[in-house]
Design an enzyme around this catalytic site. Structure first.
Site, PDB file in Angstrom:
ATOM      1  N   HIS A  55      -1.068  -3.961 -15.700  1.00  0.00           N
ATOM      2  CA  HIS A  55      -1.639  -4.530 -14.472  1.00  0.00           C
ATOM      3  C   HIS A  55      -1.171  -3.751 -13.234  1.00  0.00           C
ATOM      4  O   HIS A  55      -1.989  -3.288 -12.428  1.00  0.00           O
ATOM      5  CB  HIS A  55      -1.205  -6.002 -14.381  1.00  0.00           C
ATOM      6  CG  HIS A  55      -1.743  -6.746 -13.211  1.00  0.00           C
ATOM      7  ND1 HIS A  55      -2.816  -7.610 -13.303  1.00  0.00           N
ATOM      8  CD2 HIS A  55      -1.372  -6.779 -11.899  1.00  0.00           C
ATOM      9  CE1 HIS A  55      -3.064  -8.130 -12.113  1.00  0.00           C
ATOM     10  NE2 HIS A  55      -2.200  -7.638 -11.240  1.00  0.00           N
ATOM     11  N   GLU A  56       0.134  -3.596 -13.106  1.00  0.00           N
ATOM     12  CA  GLU A  56       0.674  -2.933 -11.902  1.00  0.00           C
ATOM     13  C   GLU A  56       0.304  -1.444 -11.852  1.00  0.00           C
ATOM     14  O   GLU A  56       0.070  -0.892 -10.779  1.00  0.00           O
ATOM     15  CB  GLU A  56       2.196  -3.120 -11.808  1.00  0.00           C
ATOM     16  CG  GLU A  56       2.657  -4.570 -11.666  1.00  0.00           C
ATOM     17  CD  GLU A  56       2.015  -5.328 -10.510  1.00  0.00           C
ATOM     18  OE1 GLU A  56       1.519  -4.694  -9.556  1.00  0.00           O
ATOM     19  OE2 GLU A  56       1.992  -6.579 -10.565  1.00  0.00           O
TER      20      GLU A  56
ATOM     21  N   HIS B  23      -3.087  -1.134 -10.303  1.00  0.00           N
ATOM     22  CA  HIS B  23      -3.003  -1.105  -8.836  1.00  0.00           C
ATOM     23  C   HIS B  23      -2.539   0.272  -8.350  1.00  0.00           C
ATOM     24  O   HIS B  23      -3.088   0.847  -7.420  1.00  0.00           O
ATOM     25  CB  HIS B  23      -1.985  -2.137  -8.332  1.00  0.00           C
ATOM     26  CG  HIS B  23      -2.453  -3.556  -8.359  1.00  0.00           C
ATOM     27  ND1 HIS B  23      -3.661  -3.951  -7.816  1.00  0.00           N
ATOM     28  CD2 HIS B  23      -1.870  -4.683  -8.842  1.00  0.00           C
ATOM     29  CE1 HIS B  23      -3.792  -5.270  -7.975  1.00  0.00           C
ATOM     30  NE2 HIS B  23      -2.732  -5.731  -8.590  1.00  0.00           N
TER      31      HIS B  23
ATOM     32  N   HIS C 132      -5.154   2.947  -8.656  1.00  0.00           N
ATOM     33  CA  HIS C 132      -6.207   2.694  -7.656  1.00  0.00           C
ATOM     34  C   HIS C 132      -5.766   3.313  -6.318  1.00  0.00           C
ATOM     35  O   HIS C 132      -6.515   4.051  -5.668  1.00  0.00           O
ATOM     36  CB  HIS C 132      -6.426   1.183  -7.528  1.00  0.00           C
ATOM     37  CG  HIS C 132      -7.632   0.798  -6.720  1.00  0.00           C
ATOM     38  ND1 HIS C 132      -7.974  -0.518  -6.474  1.00  0.00           N
ATOM     39  CD2 HIS C 132      -8.578   1.542  -6.089  1.00  0.00           C
ATOM     40  CE1 HIS C 132      -9.078  -0.556  -5.734  1.00  0.00           C
ATOM     41  NE2 HIS C 132      -9.455   0.682  -5.482  1.00  0.00           N
TER      42      HIS C 132
END
Length: 596
Positions: free
Chosen positions: A387-388, A391, A394
């Site tokens: 998940h991190e 980010h 991105h």
């Protein structure tokens, strides 16, 4: 890692390299002085923003100040998060926060001054080739202009600002300071204090009596405060209506969506499409009932584990390998940067004394992103890593492909990249697993994410919409009315397989998000968009990956809805939500086949 280390004992390979931002304190201090000096220069533009050259110079200096401030702020706070008890970095963090406020004040004249110009003047700026890199900023200022009032009115609204925080502040005090829950018996039969933090652990207990008692104790406590909390929520709705009318918006909902330029249809499509797919949630409730072997499924059974204790021990090294393997569909370029993140000091891995809890991805433009973890050797931590890093990558793609101003993406887009990584990891784990017990564990983990992130948040979003519309139409909201609306929604969403306990009618009273109105829908849309992307990537391969990387490289260079649309996910239609529901349906089928 068994014992918690002191920060000084953490090996270098498990620490992030903040030296990539500032080599030492002296460098930080020098940059701090640069910002302080620049604040005097920006003031020189006040009252002079009527020609394109002045606007260009002003924006350029604004970007420069903002970027330096961001770097100072991020570094100081990340140092503070390494060990929150360390006084040196507590002080540095405070210093950076004060600077940040000072900078906001110094730059605050720019937008009102430009918005105050005539439409013709604004159009000439928007079409001026010398201002092309600021076109979106100027277009956005013109779009906002219809909702900006005269100087005197704006000054008045600014003074109301502190008062408008009251409902949220009062709710926070009732909920966090004054609310005292009774003691309840835990699984060992010991009387222990029930708190906000321990409530979910009680609901996850294998002992049904423990779950039921905690559930009833929590809502009986809120019921005692129902008049006060209803008055507080009412005050929040009234405040929202005041601002919407003062700023000439048709409704509070449209005012709330305006900032991200999200059409109202995105919100209403979400609710309508989820209504169409409620039979899937009802089917999942039926399956829960079967797996829990109960005659009646109650609201306090929603978090109960469905699979016998299943422990997955996953070391950090294994987690990295598995995450990388699962993200292979995103192509070599993505994997190369992911590996860079693993190898080159982007990540602070384990817990240490005083370290901030939880996990996040952060950073400042011009330097690689950073990720804070508190890794435990379990499934949850592996998903957190995926998940991190979603980010982080991105931000990496946005920052390396765009200028400072365009690289900042919105909250509406932020959760898409992180959730997509989780979806690909889950797909990989399910395909790889041949142990039925492990497979069922993963399927229930994923199905519950759909239940809590898509269905539950949409139900919250619908509650907010109903409540605001009632007051906008001149009706009042008594505690009884709020409870009835909330109870009826629970019946509608959970279906006939669920025995909807009367106690749940008070749940509206404990949701802090209702004081940040019309925000929760973003969890559901973000999750749906990510699920839609994952489906396209797994089915189409290269063309879908190309579109998705285009999305990552677009940062905030256009309105969120346009960025997603170009990448193949049109949130103004029900399609992405339907695609996500297709994935949910497949999960339920797989579970049903395993438990026949």
């Amino acid at each position: 890692m068994s014992q918690v280390l002191k920060r000084t004992e953490v090996p270098a390979e498990h620490r992030w390299k903040l030296e990539d931002l500032f080599a030492n304190q002296q460098e930080w201090d020098q940059e701090y002085q640069i910002v302080k000096k620049s604040l005097g220069k920006i003031a020189e533009f006040q009252g002079k923003l009527s020609d394109s050259e002045a606007v260009k110079q002003c924006f350029s200096l604004e970007d420069d100040i903002s970027l330096h401030t961001e770097r100072l702020y991020v570094y100081a706070n990340m140092r503070h998060h390494e060990d929150t008890a360390e006084p040196t970095y507590q002080a540095l963090s405070d210093k950076a926060k004060r600077l940040s406020v000072e900078v906001s004040e110094a730059l605050s004249f720019i937008t009102p001054e430009i918005i105050g110009l005539s439409d013709e003047k604004l159009d000439s700026f928007i079409n001026d080739p010398s201002l092309s890199e600021y076109r979106l900023t100027l277009t956005e200022m013109k779009r906002q202009k219809a909702h900006v009032l005269s100087k005197a009115e704006e000054a008045l609204l600014a003074q109301v600002g502190n008062m408008s925080q009251a409902p949220n502040t009062i709710f926070g005090m009732i909920n966090n300071a004054d609310m005292k829950f009774p003691k309840v018996k835990n699984e060992e039969g010991k009387e222990v204090e029930l708190t906000h933090g321990s409530y979910i652990q009680f609901l996850e207990s294998r002992n049904r009596e423990v779950r039921k008692n905690a559930f009833q104790a929590v809502y009986a406590t809120y019921a005692k405060q129902k008049n006060t909390i209803a008055a507080t929520l009412n005050a929040n709705v009234t405040k929202n209506i005041f601002y919407a009318r003062a700023r000439k918006y048709p409704s509070v909902l449209e005012m709330s969506l305006f900032g991200d330029n999200i059409p109202k249809e995105v919100y209403t499509n979400l609710i309508d499409t989820i209504h169409d797919h409620l039979p899937l949630l009802h089917r999942y409730m039926k399956l829960r009932k079967k797996l829990l072997k109960v005659d009646e499924l109650h609201m306090y059974d929603l978090f109960a584990p469905l699979v016998e204790e299943y422990k997955l021990d996953i070391t950090y090294e294994e987690a990295k390998r598995t995450v990388k393997e699962s993200l292979k569909p995103l192509g070599d370029d993505y994997l190369q940067h992911l590996q860079e993140g693993f190898d080159e000091g982007w990540i602070d891995v384990y817990e240490n004394e005083g370290k901030r809890s939880g996990a996040y991805s952060w950073g400042a433009y011009g330097t690689h992103p950073y990720v804070l973890l508190n890794h435990k050797d379990n499934l949850n931590s592996m998903f957190t890593l995926a998940h991190e890093m979603g980010h982080a990558l991105h931000s990496y793609y946005s920052d390396t492909n765009l200028g400072y101003r365009d690289a900042q993406y919105t909250i509406f887009l932020a959760e898409v990249a992180s959730t997509l990584n989780e979806a690909l990891l889950m797909d990989y784990m399910l395909k790889k697993s041949d142990d039925p017990k492990a497979k069922l564990y993963l399927l229930t983990y994923y199905a519950d994410q759909f239940r809590t992130t898509v269905f539950r948040q949409t139900m919250f979003a619908e509650f907010e919409k109903i409540v605001h519309e009632r007051v906008e139409q001149g009706e009042s909201l008594t505690p009884q009315e709020l409870s009835k609306i909330y109870y009826d929604l629970n019946v509608k969403y959970h279906g006939s397989e669920m025995t909807v306990d009367k106690d749940i009618e008070m749940e509206w009273a404990r949701i802090p998000h209702f004081y940040t109105s019309f925000y929760v829908y973003k969890y559901a849309t973000g999750f749906s968009a990510a699920t839609s992307f994952a489906k396209q990537i797994l089915e189409e391969g290269a063309p879908a990956v190309e579109r998705y990387l285009g999305f990552l490289k677009s940062g905030g260079s256009d309105y969120s809805i346009n960025i997603l649309k170009r990448a193949g996910v049109d949130m103004s239609t029900p399609e992405p939500i339907r695609e996500a529901m297709g994935v949910f349906e497949q999960l339920i089928e797989d579970m049903e086949n395993l438990v026949q």
